[in-house]
Design a protein around this motif. Structure first.
Motif, PDB file in Angstrom:
ATOM      1  N   UNK A   1      -5.405   5.600   2.732  1.00 53.87           N
ATOM      2  CA  UNK A   1      -4.654   4.318   3.229  1.00 53.87           C
ATOM      3  C   UNK A   1      -5.937   3.466   3.822  1.00 53.87           C
ATOM      4  N   UNK A   2      -6.782   4.078   4.384  1.00 51.78           N
ATOM      5  CA  UNK A   2      -7.900   3.003   4.986  1.00 51.78           C
ATOM      6  C   UNK A   2      -8.769   2.429   3.778  1.00 51.78           C
ATOM      7  N   UNK A   3      -9.019   3.366   2.805  1.00 53.05           N
ATOM      8  CA  UNK A   3      -9.810   2.986   1.623  1.00 53.05           C
ATOM      9  C   UNK A   3      -8.924   1.834   0.981  1.00 53.05           C
ATOM     10  N   UNK A   4      -7.741   1.939   0.388  1.00 54.69           N
ATOM     11  CA  UNK A   4      -6.836   0.937   0.142  1.00 54.69           C
ATOM     12  C   UNK A   4      -6.912  -0.265   0.761  1.00 54.69           C
ATOM     13  N   UNK A   5      -6.783  -0.022   2.126  1.00 52.85           N
ATOM     14  CA  UNK A   5      -6.720  -1.191   2.902  1.00 52.85           C
ATOM     15  C   UNK A   5      -8.104  -2.184   2.937  1.00 52.85           C
TER      16      UNK A   5
ATOM     17  N   UNK B   1      -0.541   9.371   4.600  1.00 54.05           N
ATOM     18  CA  UNK B   1      -1.159   8.281   4.287  1.00 54.05           C
ATOM     19  C   UNK B   1      -2.583   8.250   4.413  1.00 54.05           C
ATOM     20  N   UNK B   2      -2.929   8.448   5.466  1.00 55.36           N
ATOM     21  CA  UNK B   2      -4.247   8.554   6.059  1.00 55.36           C
ATOM     22  C   UNK B   2      -5.137   9.796   4.836  1.00 55.36           C
TER      23      UNK B   2
ATOM     24  N   UNK C   1       0.763  -1.289   0.014  1.00 57.03           N
ATOM     25  CA  UNK C   1       0.165  -0.071  -0.061  1.00 57.03           C
ATOM     26  C   UNK C   1       0.966   1.394  -0.178  1.00 57.03           C
ATOM     27  N   UNK C   2       2.006   1.283   0.533  1.00 56.21           N
ATOM     28  CA  UNK C   2       2.957   2.549   0.744  1.00 56.21           C
ATOM     29  C   UNK C   2       3.192   2.725  -0.647  1.00 56.21           C
TER      30      UNK C   2
ATOM     31  N   UNK D   1      -0.529  -3.790   9.138  1.00 59.10           N
ATOM     32  CA  UNK D   1       0.353  -2.766   8.528  1.00 59.10           C
ATOM     33  C   UNK D   1      -0.159  -1.397   8.394  1.00 59.10           C
ATOM     34  N   UNK D   2      -1.463  -1.302   8.314  1.00 61.25           N
ATOM     35  CA  UNK D   2      -1.930   0.166   8.467  1.00 61.25           C
ATOM     36  C   UNK D   2      -1.487   0.786   9.809  1.00 61.25           C
TER      37      UNK D   2
END
Ligand code: SAH
Length: 362
Positions: A307-311, A302-303, A57-58, A329-330
């Motif tokens: 990030x949360x949507x991708x997770x 990231x947020x 994700x990073x 990982x988040x």
């Protein structure tokens, strides 16, 4: 004793103490026994885990942010996509998978990886062998051909040599590494003094024995990148652990097998890093005519980049254990007690440009 320790001792015995910068430079990049030249630093078997190795994700989110940057600078017909110190090449592989959503970006981009280690270059080629762009390798940023720039550097600046100065009655004197009476490596001070103009106001009242750091090698690269961006256009993202404003403090650290180590104990076998002074990097880029957007913490960056949507989408339909790993990982990447706060993201741009998730320059 490591082979490099013996070599360093012999050098000091023959020609005198080393500055911290000389010591770092030998430990990390000695052609025969340097840390990056000879070791496999990353991952569970190595000495540390970087953000791209924590999760795909990073690199994907960095890719998405850079696609926004590419739009913001007016979609140049040709540009250089550059990564400084790509490690195993993981970030760029994830970045390019995301960038493939915009074929025009890949058509316009020429990939340059700035890497001094031949061993890591081979690893990066292997990781990127199925990627849509083929890397050109460069020893230094200055060797990247001229043209608009989209540049990423994750945990690169922290590996560049710093100088340290110790507060003494005679002012700030450069910290050295010499030999003690029994011939072991030890810290000491030399006669070179930090010029008054380079002493930050916040350090003026520091007690005797305090340590202050400067990073001329990192600042010089930030200046060159700023200068390139000012004349040809572009954006650069610097991601690293570091501080917003300089203050007295010793941040030189050694990591060996996932634990902190004595800096002088295992030259060439331990990673050596120092925290990055982001104010100085931004000032160097601005001095060269570029702009710097307000610094963000990695967690915020990231947020706000999704990030949360991708997770969520990555975890959909996956087994429970995988979803748990994604949640971990988040937390690791963005949690304030983990990488979220200590790590920062600095965006350098051509003047008058901003792109999400950064606020505009003020
Ligand atoms: N970006 C990667 C690796 C970080 S480690 C990640 O996040 O996983 C630092 C990287 O910078 C390594 O690839 C190392 O070989 C490279 N490096 C260190 N000093 C360098 C220098 N002076 N010039 C070019 N590359 C350097």
């Amino acid at each position: 004793m490591t082979a490099l320790k013996a070599k360093i001792k012999a050098r000091i015995a023959a020609s005198g103490p080393l500055t911290i910068a000389e010591f770092m430079s030998v430990c990390l990049t000695d052609p025969e026994a340097g840390y990056y030249t000879t070791r496999e630093p990353f991952g569970a078997k190595g000495d540390f885990i970087t953000a791209p190795e924590v999760s795909q994700m990073f690199g994907e989110l960095i890719g998405a942010v850079c696609l926004g940057g590419y739009e913001a600078i007016g979609r140049p017909e040709a540009f250089h996509l550059v990564e400084l110190g790509p490690g195993r090449g993981t970030l760029m592989a994830d970045f390019l998978r995301m960038a493939a959503l915009r074929p025009a970006f890949l058509d316009a981009g020429e990939l340059h990886l700035v890497e001094m280690s031949a061993r890591l270059r081979a690893l990066q080629s292997e990781t990127l062998k199925a990627a849509p762009l083929t890397p050109h390798f460069q020893d230094r940023f200055q060797d990247v051909p001229e043209g608009p720039l989209i540049l990423v550097a994750n945990e690169f600046f922290d590996a560049l040599p710093i100088h340290q100065f110790v507060r003494t009655k005679g002012g700030w004197q450069e910290r050295h590494i010499g030999l003690d009476a029994s011939g072991e490596l030890c810290f000491g001070v030399g006669s070179v003094r930090l010029p008054e103009a380079l002493t930050p106001a916040s350090a003026q009242d520091a007690p005797l024995g305090s340590i202050l750091e400067t990073q001329p090698a990192a600042n010089a690269i930030a200046h060159d990148i700023g200068s390139r961006i000012a004349s040809h256009g572009g954006i650069a993202l610097f991601i690293d652990y570091g501080y917003e404003k300089p203050a007295a403090g010793d941040t030189l650290q050694a990591l060996h097998k996932h634990a902190f180590d004595d800096v002088l104990a295992h030259p060439g076998e331990a990673d050596l890093t120092a925290h990055v002074n982001f104010e100085a990097l931004a000032a160097a880029a601005k001095d060269a005519g570029a702009a710097a957007l307000p610094l963000m913490t990695q967690g915020d960056f990231l947020l706000k980049s999704g990030l949360l949507e991708r997770a969520g989408s990555l975890g959909t339909g996956r087994p429970h254990t995988e979803q748990e790993a994604i949640r971990d990982a988040v937390e690791r990447l963005a949690g304030p007690d983990q990488m979220g706060k200590l790590f920062k993201v600095l965006a350098i741009t051509q003047k008058g440009v901003s792109f999400p998730p950064f606020d505009s320059d003020t």
